[in-house]
Design a protein around this motif. Structure first.
Motif, PDB file in Angstrom:
ATOM      1  N   GLY A  37       0.833  -1.200   0.000  1.00  0.00           N
ATOM      2  CA  GLY A  37       0.000   0.000   0.000  1.00  0.00           C
ATOM      3  C   GLY A  37       0.859   1.237   0.000  1.00  0.00           C
ATOM      4  N   ASP A  38       0.241   2.370   0.257  1.00  0.00           N
ATOM      5  CA  ASP A  38       0.954   3.635   0.315  1.00  0.00           C
ATOM      6  C   ASP A  38       1.140   4.043   1.772  1.00  0.00           C
ATOM      7  OD1 ASP A  38       1.145   3.938  -2.431  1.00  0.00           O
ATOM      8  OD2 ASP A  38      -0.781   4.959  -2.596  1.00  0.00           O
ATOM      9  N   THR A  39       2.320   4.570   2.071  1.00  0.00           N
ATOM     10  CA  THR A  39       2.555   5.067   3.425  1.00  0.00           C
ATOM     11  C   THR A  39       3.003   6.521   3.376  1.00  0.00           C
ATOM     12  OG1 THR A  39       3.780   4.790   5.495  1.00  0.00           O
ATOM     13  CG2 THR A  39       4.955   4.234   3.470  1.00  0.00           C
ATOM     14  N   SER A  40       2.533   7.279   4.324  1.00  0.00           N
ATOM     15  CA  SER A  40       2.996   8.661   4.501  1.00  0.00           C
ATOM     16  C   SER A  40       3.452   8.846   5.939  1.00  0.00           C
ATOM     17  CB  SER A  40       1.875   9.658   4.154  1.00  0.00           C
ATOM     18  OG  SER A  40       0.727   9.421   4.962  1.00  0.00           O
ATOM     19  N   ILE A  41       3.906   7.762   6.560  1.00  0.00           N
ATOM     20  CA  ILE A  41       4.316   7.801   7.958  1.00  0.00           C
ATOM     21  C   ILE A  41       5.398   8.861   8.164  1.00  0.00           C
ATOM     22  CG2 ILE A  41       6.062   5.976   7.683  1.00  0.00           C
ATOM     23  CD1 ILE A  41       5.290   5.011  10.517  1.00  0.00           C
ATOM     24  N   PHE A  42       5.231   9.659   9.201  1.00  0.00           N
ATOM     25  CA  PHE A  42       6.152  10.746   9.531  1.00  0.00           C
ATOM     26  C   PHE A  42       6.645  10.483  10.957  1.00  0.00           C
ATOM     27  CE2 PHE A  42       6.424  15.669  10.165  1.00  0.00           C
ATOM     28  CZ  PHE A  42       7.809  15.592  10.168  1.00  0.00           C
ATOM     29  N   ILE A  43       7.915  10.175  11.073  1.00  0.00           N
ATOM     30  CA  ILE A  43       8.491   9.815  12.371  1.00  0.00           C
ATOM     31  C   ILE A  43       9.340  10.974  12.881  1.00  0.00           C
ATOM     32  CG2 ILE A  43      10.044   8.211  13.557  1.00  0.00           C
ATOM     33  CD1 ILE A  43       9.176   6.054  11.559  1.00  0.00           C
ATOM     34  N   TYR A  44       8.966  11.496  14.035  1.00  0.00           N
ATOM     35  CA  TYR A  44       9.687  12.619  14.638  1.00  0.00           C
ATOM     36  C   TYR A  44       9.708  12.401  16.156  1.00  0.00           C
ATOM     37  CZ  TYR A  44       4.808  14.127  15.009  1.00  0.00           C
ATOM     38  OH  TYR A  44       3.455  14.179  15.247  1.00  0.00           O
ATOM     39  N   PRO A  45      10.517  13.164  16.885  1.00  0.00           N
ATOM     40  CA  PRO A  45      10.654  12.915  18.330  1.00  0.00           C
ATOM     41  C   PRO A  45       9.308  12.824  19.043  1.00  0.00           C
ATOM     42  CG  PRO A  45      12.334  14.448  17.635  1.00  0.00           C
ATOM     43  CD  PRO A  45      11.457  14.218  16.433  1.00  0.00           C
ATOM     44  N   GLY A  46       9.208  11.788  19.862  1.00  0.00           N
ATOM     45  CA  GLY A  46       7.952  11.473  20.535  1.00  0.00           C
ATOM     46  C   GLY A  46       7.349  10.185  20.001  1.00  0.00           C
ATOM     47  N   TYR A  47       7.797   9.782  18.810  1.00  0.00           N
ATOM     48  CA  TYR A  47       7.305   8.545  18.201  1.00  0.00           C
ATOM     49  C   TYR A  47       7.843   7.331  18.971  1.00  0.00           C
ATOM     50  CZ  TYR A  47       6.475   4.896  14.699  1.00  0.00           C
ATOM     51  OH  TYR A  47       6.074   3.748  14.057  1.00  0.00           O
ATOM     52  N   LYS A  48       6.994   6.352  19.208  1.00  0.00           N
ATOM     53  CA  LYS A  48       7.391   5.115  19.865  1.00  0.00           C
ATOM     54  C   LYS A  48       7.558   4.016  18.818  1.00  0.00           C
ATOM     55  CE  LYS A  48       7.008   7.022  23.927  1.00  0.00           C
ATOM     56  NZ  LYS A  48       8.236   7.439  24.633  1.00  0.00           N
ATOM     57  N   PHE A  49       8.791   3.561  18.638  1.00  0.00           N
ATOM     58  CA  PHE A  49       9.067   2.543  17.627  1.00  0.00           C
ATOM     59  C   PHE A  49       8.444   1.215  18.040  1.00  0.00           C
ATOM     60  CE2 PHE A  49      12.124   5.776  16.721  1.00  0.00           C
ATOM     61  CZ  PHE A  49      12.247   5.760  15.343  1.00  0.00           C
ATOM     62  N   LYS A  50       7.757   0.595  17.077  1.00  0.00           N
ATOM     63  CA  LYS A  50       7.027  -0.651  17.350  1.00  0.00           C
ATOM     64  C   LYS A  50       7.845  -1.890  16.995  1.00  0.00           C
ATOM     65  CE  LYS A  50       3.879   1.087  14.678  1.00  0.00           C
ATOM     66  NZ  LYS A  50       2.665   1.325  13.844  1.00  0.00           N
ATOM     67  N   VAL A  51       8.772  -1.760  16.027  1.00  0.00           N
ATOM     68  CA  VAL A  51       9.504  -2.913  15.498  1.00  0.00           C
ATOM     69  C   VAL A  51      11.011  -2.717  15.574  1.00  0.00           C
ATOM     70  CG1 VAL A  51       9.832  -4.409  13.486  1.00  0.00           C
ATOM     71  CG2 VAL A  51       7.590  -3.371  13.911  1.00  0.00           C
ATOM     72  N   LEU A  52      11.479  -1.600  15.098  1.00  0.00           N
ATOM     73  CA  LEU A  52      12.911  -1.349  14.946  1.00  0.00           C
ATOM     74  C   LEU A  52      13.638  -1.285  16.288  1.00  0.00           C
ATOM     75  CD1 LEU A  52      14.735   1.087  12.659  1.00  0.00           C
ATOM     76  CD2 LEU A  52      14.844   1.551  15.107  1.00  0.00           C
ATOM     77  N   ASP A  53      14.818  -1.916  16.323  1.00  0.00           N
ATOM     78  CA  ASP A  53      15.686  -1.838  17.500  1.00  0.00           C
ATOM     79  C   ASP A  53      16.954  -1.041  17.223  1.00  0.00           C
ATOM     80  OD1 ASP A  53      14.265  -3.630  19.459  1.00  0.00           O
ATOM     81  OD2 ASP A  53      14.522  -5.050  17.798  1.00  0.00           O
ATOM     82  N   ALA A  54      17.489  -1.184  16.017  1.00  0.00           N
ATOM     83  CA  ALA A  54      18.726  -0.487  15.647  1.00  0.00           C
ATOM     84  C   ALA A  54      18.616  -0.063  14.179  1.00  0.00           C
ATOM     85  CB  ALA A  54      19.939  -1.388  15.861  1.00  0.00           C
ATOM     86  N   LEU A  55      19.357   0.984  13.838  1.00  0.00           N
ATOM     87  CA  LEU A  55      19.245   1.563  12.496  1.00  0.00           C
ATOM     88  C   LEU A  55      20.624   1.859  11.921  1.00  0.00           C
ATOM     89  CD1 LEU A  55      17.435   2.890  10.235  1.00  0.00           C
ATOM     90  CD2 LEU A  55      17.677   5.033  11.524  1.00  0.00           C
ATOM     91  N   ILE A  56      20.848   1.396  10.688  1.00  0.00           N
ATOM     92  CA  ILE A  56      22.026   1.772   9.906  1.00  0.00           C
ATOM     93  C   ILE A  56      21.571   2.852   8.932  1.00  0.00           C
ATOM     94  CG2 ILE A  56      23.770   0.992   8.253  1.00  0.00           C
ATOM     95  CD1 ILE A  56      23.298  -1.878   9.470  1.00  0.00           C
ATOM     96  N   THR A  57      22.235   3.988   8.948  1.00  0.00           N
ATOM     97  CA  THR A  57      21.758   5.108   8.142  1.00  0.00           C
ATOM     98  C   THR A  57      22.936   5.979   7.713  1.00  0.00           C
ATOM     99  OG1 THR A  57      20.110   6.906   8.097  1.00  0.00           O
ATOM    100  CG2 THR A  57      21.331   6.601  10.163  1.00  0.00           C
ATOM    101  N   ASN A  58      22.695   6.893   6.790  1.00  0.00           N
ATOM    102  CA  ASN A  58      23.714   7.854   6.380  1.00  0.00           C
ATOM    103  C   ASN A  58      23.531   9.150   7.167  1.00  0.00           C
ATOM    104  OD1 ASN A  58      24.584   5.939   4.536  1.00  0.00           O
ATOM    105  ND2 ASN A  58      24.664   7.360   2.820  1.00  0.00           N
ATOM    106  N   PHE A  59      24.327  10.147   6.855  1.00  0.00           N
ATOM    107  CA  PHE A  59      24.185  11.461   7.478  1.00  0.00           C
ATOM    108  C   PHE A  59      23.270  12.316   6.604  1.00  0.00           C
ATOM    109  CE2 PHE A  59      28.010   9.735   9.308  1.00  0.00           C
ATOM    110  CZ  PHE A  59      27.921  10.123  10.638  1.00  0.00           C
ATOM    111  N   HIS A  60      22.289  12.940   7.221  1.00  0.00           N
ATOM    112  CA  HIS A  60      21.179  13.550   6.485  1.00  0.00           C
ATOM    113  C   HIS A  60      21.241  15.074   6.411  1.00  0.00           C
ATOM    114  CE1 HIS A  60      19.516   9.561   6.520  1.00  0.00           C
ATOM    115  NE2 HIS A  60      19.531   9.524   7.840  1.00  0.00           N
ATOM    116  N   LEU A  61      20.449  15.609   5.481  1.00  0.00           N
ATOM    117  CA  LEU A  61      20.399  17.054   5.279  1.00  0.00           C
ATOM    118  C   LEU A  61      19.828  17.765   6.509  1.00  0.00           C
ATOM    119  CD1 LEU A  61      20.456  15.902   2.280  1.00  0.00           C
ATOM    120  CD2 LEU A  61      19.323  18.035   1.645  1.00  0.00           C
ATOM    121  N   PRO A  62      20.342  18.957   6.812  1.00  0.00           N
ATOM    122  CA  PRO A  62      19.785  19.736   7.921  1.00  0.00           C
ATOM    123  C   PRO A  62      18.297  20.005   7.701  1.00  0.00           C
ATOM    124  CG  PRO A  62      21.825  20.729   7.102  1.00  0.00           C
ATOM    125  CD  PRO A  62      21.445  19.660   6.124  1.00  0.00           C
ATOM    126  N   GLU A  63      17.549  19.998   8.775  1.00  0.00           N
ATOM    127  CA  GLU A  63      16.123  20.338   8.778  1.00  0.00           C
ATOM    128  C   GLU A  63      15.269  19.395   7.923  1.00  0.00           C
ATOM    129  OE1 GLU A  63      16.290  25.089   9.807  1.00  0.00           O
ATOM    130  OE2 GLU A  63      15.973  24.532   7.726  1.00  0.00           O
TER     131      GLU A  63
END
Length: 362
Positions: A285-311
């Motif tokens: 399906g389509d997702t527009s999930i927006f995760i920002y501080p205050g969000y409680k992660f339901k599945v993820l325990d650890a994340l591999i990611t790059n360094f992201h753009l400011p703001e």
């Protein structure tokens, strides 16, 4: 919560313009999400922080050559079929709607009103703008003879982000080694660090590689233009989770293993597919999930990611996982240590150190 809370100063020379020759030789910053402690490693040492019983979730989307350069067709009264080619127009394919109708980003937008027709490759492919969407994107109907994907391979270019100004010598370097499902306008860049050899080493440790799909659109990367974070509108992206993938993730969690997501797109996929109790359900399906501080992660325990753009919304997502103060301090450290940033840059692992399988021999 203000957008400016997620701003940091980045020297332009730290924006990586080219991929490293060896994918797994990027640097890796390991951030303890509980304490904020930072450790500096090389990416192939990611195995030190994985253990049997974990599962690694990757996004197997494949970037299509989504950037098309064409010319506006001016209808000529004497030869309407041929037309007269005019202004240059660039199309970026964002999302397939149905058949040959795509949601696109058009530049320059002022030349792209409903009814505008565009020619690519001297008429090998033509497009008509059939609707203007609220966010400024356009719905486009394509016409052609043959197979669309083959024509796109012939005419399209890889849609590198605007901050990358160097020409990409090998277009496969903007694909992960496990890319399979075509449909993305941008690469899930955290996965670019993995080689087939490194993935095989991880599987040999008793860590299954779980494939999910999220076709990356521009919504993930677009700057947040509102002052209040909560007023930002996320664009939808298509995702798919197979029954097999859901079963492995759920089994991992049931047995006390960690779900380690490769990239924010894998994270957003599993969080979108999960119910409130953290059970991942197969489906698409389509997702527009927006995760920002205050969000409680339901599945993820650890994340591999790059360094992201400011703001960016991605800065907000990693801040939700590790805490804004920890993230901003880690980014300050990354700038100080001259890490490489963004799509072809270095990586970060956000985890909890006390559960890491750190080997003293490596």
């Amino acid at each position: 919560m203000k957008t400016q809370d997620f701003y940091y100063d980045l020297p332009e020379e730290l924006i990586a313009q080219d991929p490293l020759e060896d994918r797994s030789s990027s640097r890796l910053m390991v951030l303890d999400k509980e304490t904020g402690a930072v450790t500096h490693k090389i990416f192939r040492q990611i195995t030190e922080y994985l253990k049997p019983g974990d599962c690694l979730v990757v996004n197997n989307t494949k970037v299509i050559p989504a950037r098309l350069l064409g010319e506006k067709i001016h209808e000529d009264s004497q030869d309407k079929e041929k037309g007269v080619h005019g202004a240059r127009i660039e199309l970026l394919l964002l999302k397939r709607r149905e058949n040959d109708i795509w949601e696109t980003l058009v530049k320059p937008g002022k030349k792209a009103r409903t009814g505008t027709r565009i020619s690519f490759g001297n008429g090998l492919l033509t497009a008509e703008i059939i609707d203007q969407l609220e966010d400024g994107n356009r719905l486009v109907q394509f016409s052609y003879k043959g197979i669309f994907e083959e024509i796109l391979d012939q005419l399209g270019e890889m849609p590198l982000p605007p901050y990358i100004t160097h020409e990409l010598a090998d277009k496969n370097r903007y694909q992960t080694v496990y890319a399979k499902e075509e449909g993305s306008a941008a690469a899930p860049t955290a996965g670019l660090h993995f080689t087939k050899e490194l993935l095989a080493e991880i599987e040999a440790m008793g860590i299954p590689i779980v494939n999910v799909t999220l076709h990356v659109g521009l919504g993930t990367f677009r700057p947040v233009k509102v002052e209040n974070v909560l007023e930002h509108h996320m664009h939808t992206e298509f995702y798919q989770v197979s029954g097999e993938a859901a079963a492995v993730i759920n089994d991992t969690r049931k047995k006390g293993g960690r779900v380690v997501c490769v990239g924010t797109t894998s994270c957003r996929t599993v969080e979108s597919a999960a119910d409130e109790s953290g059970i991942v359900h197969p489906g698409s399906g389509d997702t527009s999930i927006f995760i920002y501080p205050g969000y409680k992660f339901k599945v993820l325990d650890a994340l591999i990611t790059n360094f992201h753009l400011p703001e960016s919304t991605l800065m907000m997502l990693v801040s939700a996982l590790a805490g804004r103060d920890n993230i901003m301090a880690a980014y300050e450290e990354a700038v100080k240590e001259r890490y490489r940033f963004f799509s072809f840059g270095d990586a970060m692992l956000i985890t909890t150190q006390n559960v890491a399988n750190v080997s003293k021999n490596k």
